[in-house]
Design an enzyme around this catalytic site. Structure first.
Site, PDB file in Angstrom:
ATOM      1  N   ASN A 188       0.777  -1.251   0.000  1.00 23.50           N
ATOM      2  CA  ASN A 188       0.000   0.000   0.000  1.00 23.50           C
ATOM      3  C   ASN A 188       0.804   1.295   0.000  1.00 23.50           C
ATOM      4  O   ASN A 188       0.335   2.338   0.455  1.00 23.50           O
ATOM      5  CB  ASN A 188      -1.004  -0.001   1.166  1.00 23.50           C
ATOM      6  CG  ASN A 188      -1.994  -1.159   1.048  1.00 23.50           C
ATOM      7  OD1 ASN A 188      -2.173  -1.689  -0.043  1.00 23.50           O
ATOM      8  ND2 ASN A 188      -2.626  -1.540   2.139  1.00 23.50           N
ATOM      9  N   ASN A 205      -1.341   5.932  -2.746  1.00 20.98           N
ATOM     10  CA  ASN A 205      -0.117   6.585  -2.262  1.00 20.98           C
ATOM     11  C   ASN A 205       0.890   6.821  -3.386  1.00 20.98           C
ATOM     12  O   ASN A 205       2.101   6.809  -3.161  1.00 20.98           O
ATOM     13  CB  ASN A 205       0.519   5.801  -1.091  1.00 20.98           C
ATOM     14  CG  ASN A 205      -0.255   6.007   0.201  1.00 20.98           C
ATOM     15  OD1 ASN A 205      -0.787   7.092   0.444  1.00 20.98           O
ATOM     16  ND2 ASN A 205      -0.309   4.978   1.047  1.00 20.98           N
ATOM     17  N   TYR A 218       3.669   2.124   1.576  1.00 18.79           N
ATOM     18  CA  TYR A 218       4.415   2.544   2.760  1.00 18.79           C
ATOM     19  C   TYR A 218       5.885   2.094   2.619  1.00 18.79           C
ATOM     20  O   TYR A 218       6.289   1.634   1.552  1.00 18.79           O
ATOM     21  CB  TYR A 218       3.697   2.051   4.019  1.00 18.79           C
ATOM     22  CG  TYR A 218       2.297   2.652   4.088  1.00 18.79           C
ATOM     23  CD1 TYR A 218       2.139   4.022   4.346  1.00 18.79           C
ATOM     24  CD2 TYR A 218       1.167   1.902   3.789  1.00 18.79           C
ATOM     25  CE1 TYR A 218       0.880   4.605   4.341  1.00 18.79           C
ATOM     26  CE2 TYR A 218      -0.103   2.487   3.786  1.00 18.79           C
ATOM     27  CZ  TYR A 218      -0.241   3.838   4.060  1.00 18.79           C
ATOM     28  OH  TYR A 218      -1.481   4.429   4.048  1.00 18.79           O
TER      29      TYR A 218
HETATM   30  C1  PHB Z   1      -5.247   4.244   5.421  1.00 18.44           C
HETATM   31  O1  PHB Z   1      -6.102   4.568   4.617  1.00 18.44           O
HETATM   32  O2  PHB Z   1      -5.061   4.881   6.441  1.00 18.44           O
HETATM   33  C2  PHB Z   1      -4.440   3.057   5.169  1.00 18.44           C
HETATM   34  C3  PHB Z   1      -4.606   2.332   4.013  1.00 18.44           C
HETATM   35  C4  PHB Z   1      -3.848   1.211   3.780  1.00 18.44           C
HETATM   36  C5  PHB Z   1      -2.915   0.820   4.702  1.00 18.44           C
HETATM   37  C6  PHB Z   1      -2.754   1.523   5.858  1.00 18.44           C
HETATM   38  C7  PHB Z   1      -3.511   2.647   6.098  1.00 18.44           C
HETATM   39  O3  PHB Z   1      -2.183  -0.251   4.452  1.00 18.44           O
END
Ligand code: PHB
Length: 357
Positions: free
Chosen positions: A178, A235, A180
């Site tokens: 996602n 993201n 990060y």
């Molecule tokens: C979020 O939307 O805050 C979010 C989405 C995906 C993730 C972690 C947080 O893996």
């Protein structure tokens, strides 16, 4: 009897009473200091009939934060707060692992110690805005981590794993999805490094493998899962060859003997086309258990399990809105609808007040 969502399964050392996993869901309702509080205990305990709960993504250090009101897993007070959660889930016969998170560039100085810049593989500002205590603010250009700092990041994962074990978790999930930090290293849209942590797929996988090696050494590989999201563009993520990259990730993770590999099989929080990707091929390359996630309902979940394409299925929003989702699926009861206005932050409303049957 045929194997279905309600059949037990062992994911490594973690024995599940059914194959319905609660997916990690960010809820922004931790107490002061990132300490889980009473309503967090209630929320997780309400969902203990899941075969396995994966907690919300949880920062491993002060530098790993990227949103308001996240719980952490790096201070004694946080460990004590999480112990209340694991005790309550275990008392109801559930299993729970914690998702270990470093957000990398998806943060903002106002969320970080001394207002420092977020860190990332490369100094590339993501498109979009950070959620801060002051509202939505444009992302900033992150600071590229020096290779000499990476052992410190790995050490933070190790420390968080030790904290998770002290807090009574049944295992840990390494968040490599996602957009990060670990995903930022994996994909070539966010990783332009020229050292041995960038460039080739082998180099881009290196930090994930360093972390996996260190975390499995502490927890035992059979209590460690890894989550990936090969085609998620959320993201501001992109990779030029996701199938080649994530096939190699699956192959490289196989020899560890992990509890499971967990894949987000699509895009979250994002619009537009999703790259073509063969998740069945990925699953075959991984020699271990596989949790499928995203957009599954009961029928699709049962089909994935019956075909052997998944060993378990993770449900996010359905578990958020239906604490007794397992029972509802068993008897084909109607589901509560989720209220998206209360997903992130707030009170018990939209958190612990979804009714059971
Ligand atoms: C979020 O939307 O805050 C979010 C989405 C995906 C993730 C972690 C947080 O893996």
């Amino acid at each position: 009897m045929a194997i279905d969502l309600f059949s037990p399964v062992n994911l490594g050392a973690i024995s599940l009473k059914n194959r319905m996993v609660m997916a990690p869901l960010t809820r922004n309702r931790a107490g002061e200091g990132g300490v889980p509080q009473a309503m967090n205990v209630t929320y997780y305990a309400q969902r203990a009939s899941a075969g396995l709960i994966i907690t919300e993504a949880t920062p491993i250090s002060a530098m790993a934060h990227g949103y308001p009101a996240l719980p952490g897993i790096y201070t004694d007070a946080q460990v004590a707060g999480w112990k209340n959660v694991t005790d309550a889930v275990h008392a109801k016969g559930g299993k729970i692992v914690i998702q270990l998170w470093h957000v990398g560039r998806i943060s903002h100085p106002s969320l970080l110690p001394n207002g420092v810049l977020p860190v990332a593989p490369s100094a590339i500002k993501p498109a979009g805005q950070a959620f801060t205590y002051q509202g939505l603010v444009d992302f900033v250009e992150p600071r590229a981590l020096d290779a000499s700092e990476l052992p410190g990041i790995v050490a933070d994962y190790v420390h968080a794993t030790q904290c998770a074990l002290a807090a009574g978790f049944d295992g840990v999930e390494i968040h490599a999805a996602n957009g990060y930090l670990l995903d930022q290293f994996l994909r070539d849209g966010s990783n332009k490094r020229t050292d041995n942590y960038g460039g080739s797929i082998e180099n881009r996988m290196r930090l994930l493998l360093d972390v996996t090696k260190a975390v499995t050494a502490v927890a035992g590989a059979d209590k460690v899962g890894v989550r990936i999201s090969p085609v998620n563009s959320f993201n501001d993520m992109f990779d030029s060859s996701p199938q080649a990259l994530f096939d190699k990730v699956a192959e490289a993770l196989s020899p560890f003997g992990l509890a499971y590999l967990h894949a987000v099989e699509g895009a979250i929080h994002s619009e537009g086309d999703v790259a073509a990707f063969d998740f069945v091929a990925l699953r075959k390359l991984f020699k271990g258990s596989y949790i499928a996630n995203l957009g599954y309902d009961k029928a699709r979940g049962n089909a994935a399990i019956a075909s052997g394409n998944a060993d378990a299925v993770a449900y996010g929003v359905p578990f958020l809105a239906n604490p007794d989702l397992v029972e509802r699926y068993k008897i084909d009861a109607p589901l509560n609808q989720a209220d998206a206005n209360t997903f992130y932050g707030g009170t018990e409303q939209g958190y612990t007040d979804y009714p059971t049957l």
